[in-house]
Write a protein that holds these residues in place. Structure first.
Motif, PDB file in Angstrom:
ATOM      1  N   PRO A 142      32.064  27.940  32.429  1.00  0.00           N
ATOM      2  CA  PRO A 142      32.554  26.896  33.338  1.00  0.00           C
ATOM      3  C   PRO A 142      32.890  25.579  32.636  1.00  0.00           C
ATOM      4  N   LYS A 146      35.032  27.758  42.111  1.00  0.00           N
ATOM      5  CA  LYS A 146      35.898  28.922  41.877  1.00  0.00           C
ATOM      6  C   LYS A 146      37.061  28.996  42.864  1.00  0.00           C
ATOM      7  N   GLN A 202      40.131  26.981  41.749  1.00  0.00           N
ATOM      8  CA  GLN A 202      40.682  27.145  40.404  1.00  0.00           C
ATOM      9  C   GLN A 202      42.086  27.765  40.379  1.00  0.00           C
ATOM     10  N   TYR A 243      37.818  33.632  33.520  1.00  0.00           N
ATOM     11  CA  TYR A 243      36.579  33.226  34.176  1.00  0.00           C
ATOM     12  C   TYR A 243      36.374  33.950  35.514  1.00  0.00           C
ATOM     13  N   LEU A 244      37.425  33.983  36.340  1.00  0.00           N
ATOM     14  CA  LEU A 244      37.291  34.595  37.659  1.00  0.00           C
ATOM     15  C   LEU A 244      37.107  36.107  37.577  1.00  0.00           C
ATOM     16  N   HIS A 267      41.462  39.030  41.425  1.00  0.00           N
ATOM     17  CA  HIS A 267      40.195  38.438  41.857  1.00  0.00           C
ATOM     18  C   HIS A 267      39.826  38.932  43.258  1.00  0.00           C
TER      19      HIS A 267
END
Length: 178
Positions: A7, A50, A53, A72-73, A95
């Motif tokens: 993060p 999140k 983003q 990241y996701l 995602h």
């Protein structure tokens, strides 16, 4: 990118990208429809929520930042040379599919917590995770639907006709079963 993004790395890249693409942080905050204090909180906490983003990646229009968000996701390393992963629309759809997996994992414990109503700390934690998932999912599904319609040139009228056909077919199946 060979490692999973943390993060704080997203936050660092986020502020570098804002600095190079916008006159001030306030300009970007206004563009995104948030307050400058929200940006300050993200910097202080070292994390950006999140759910926002993908929208940030879209507005920054930075391939590097988009790839970091996808990494990241999705929770897996992404190759920065993979052009498809720069597409934040793709990252959002993938995602969403990953959220479906997460939903399956929490479904049974959540149902048990609802049925037993013991209100143990663990049950409360499960309920909070489910609520957060529901909140994230609603926005992602709406956005994924809009992006898919745009990508394939599908109009609301076409979608409505498809829905009507499905309804008619369902009614016909019910009549057939009688």
């Amino acid at each position: 990118m060979s490692e999973i993004i943390k993060p704080f790395e997203i936050v660092d890249q986020f502020f570098k990208t804002i600095k190079s693409n916008f006159d001030t942080q306030s300009d970007f905050a206004k563009n995104l429809g948030i307050t400058k204090s929200a940006l300050s909180n993200w910097k202080k906490e070292g994390e950006i929520p999140k759910y926002i983003q993908p929208e940030i990646a879209k507005r920054l229009n930075s391939p590097e930042f988009s790839a970091m968000v996808a990494n990241y996701l999705l929770g897996v390393p992404t190759a920065s040379s993979d052009k498809d992963l720069f597409n934040t629309d793709l990252a959002q759809v993938v995602h969403l599919f990953n959220e479906e997996k997460r939903k399956e994992q929490i479904k049974q414990p959540f149902m048990e917590a609802l049925v037993h109503k013991t209100k143990k700390p663990k049950d409360k934690e499960i309920a909070m995770e489910a609520i957060l998932m529901f909140q994230e999912e609603a926005g992602l599904e709406t956005q994924a639907a809009a992006l898919t319609m745009e990508e394939f040139g599908i109009t609301e009228k076409e979608l409505k006709r498809c829905k009507e056909r499905k309804t008619v077919n369902a009614v016909l199946r019910m009549d057939f079963m009688r």
